[in-house]
Write a protein that holds these residues in place. Sequence first.
Motif, short mmCIF file in Angstrom:
data_model
loop_
_atom_site.label_atom_id
_atom_site.label_comp_id
_atom_site.label_asym_id
_atom_site.label_seq_id
_atom_site.Cartn_x
_atom_site.Cartn_y
_atom_site.Cartn_z
N THR A 12 -55.69 8.00 58.14
CA THR A 12 -54.25 7.82 57.90
C THR A 12 -54.03 6.80 56.78
N GLN A 34 -48.27 6.88 58.33
CA GLN A 34 -48.69 7.14 56.95
C GLN A 34 -47.55 6.84 55.97
N SER A 88 -52.46 7.51 53.05
CA SER A 88 -51.24 6.80 52.67
C SER A 88 -51.33 6.20 51.27
#
Length: 319
Positions: A46, A17, A50
């Motif tokens: 993820t 991430q 991010s």
Amino acid sequence: MKTSVIIPNYMGKEVLQKCLTSLNCVGEDIEVVISDDSSGENIEKTIEDSGLNKPYKIVRRYVNEGFSPAINSGVDVSDGNYLVFLNNDARVEKGWLTYLVQSLETSEDVGAVQSLILKEDGKIDCLGGRVDELGFPHEIGRGERIVEHPVPSVIDYTKAASIIIRRSDYEDFDRFDESFFLGYESVDLCWRMRNKDKVMIFDPRSLVYHVSRHASSRVSPPKRWYHATKNHLLTFLRNSHDVQLKTGMDNVLGIRAGQISHHSENGYFDTAHAIYDGVYYAYSIADHYMGLSPRIGTNTQDEVKRKMHTFLKEVKLPV
């Protein structure tokens, strides 16, 4: 030129991430390819967490076969003329890709370019690598503090935590060897390229921070020793020249015998057997790997095989 950033991932959602978030500072035209090695993780979540603002693809691999197959699977679905291999536990800084591309484009003779790789605490992770006469790799500057800012330099091999290479060269030089589960992938590829007069470059203007050993720490010590022994020998057999191989193999096998003895005396019997097994595997396919090199004659091949056979027969293993 479009660049494909290939990121292998194995059970690394936390570091992945952060890696993906850092890629938002890249201004160039890139696609991100995440090659997931049977992590069982929600990669889409993820990516969402991010905040990645680049186009991406996910390759799902259902068996963990190691670094090389993960990278190669990512390359297979990518579109870029340039390929960047980036560890999932690396974070890039502004200008990271700009400088990699600039160095790569200085000449067609440049085979691959490595970033300045620092640890999270600011100490050096790797300033590129050197290969000694016995084929053992050495990461330059590892663990040291930066006193003066490093300068660009020619190196023997690039650490694959952050490198760029032309797709055409990656294909022409037969990619990372997929029999290398862990370690020596870039040492081997760069040595093959150097044997054809390609040059490897370290460019300190391109900066990444690297957690280091995130994935390899999940591999048991005996398994790490097995792959290090096997992959080193296969790299040495494939890439060295007649004289280097003939004179060096005695020393290489002597080092492995000493390691087996040391681990046996200290009760690490599984590791001692793993080193032996690594030599045995390399011996079993040595003819093939030496046959890949036009610089190794038949007489040398026969002599090296005899030396390896003698080692396997005479070395003392713990019962």
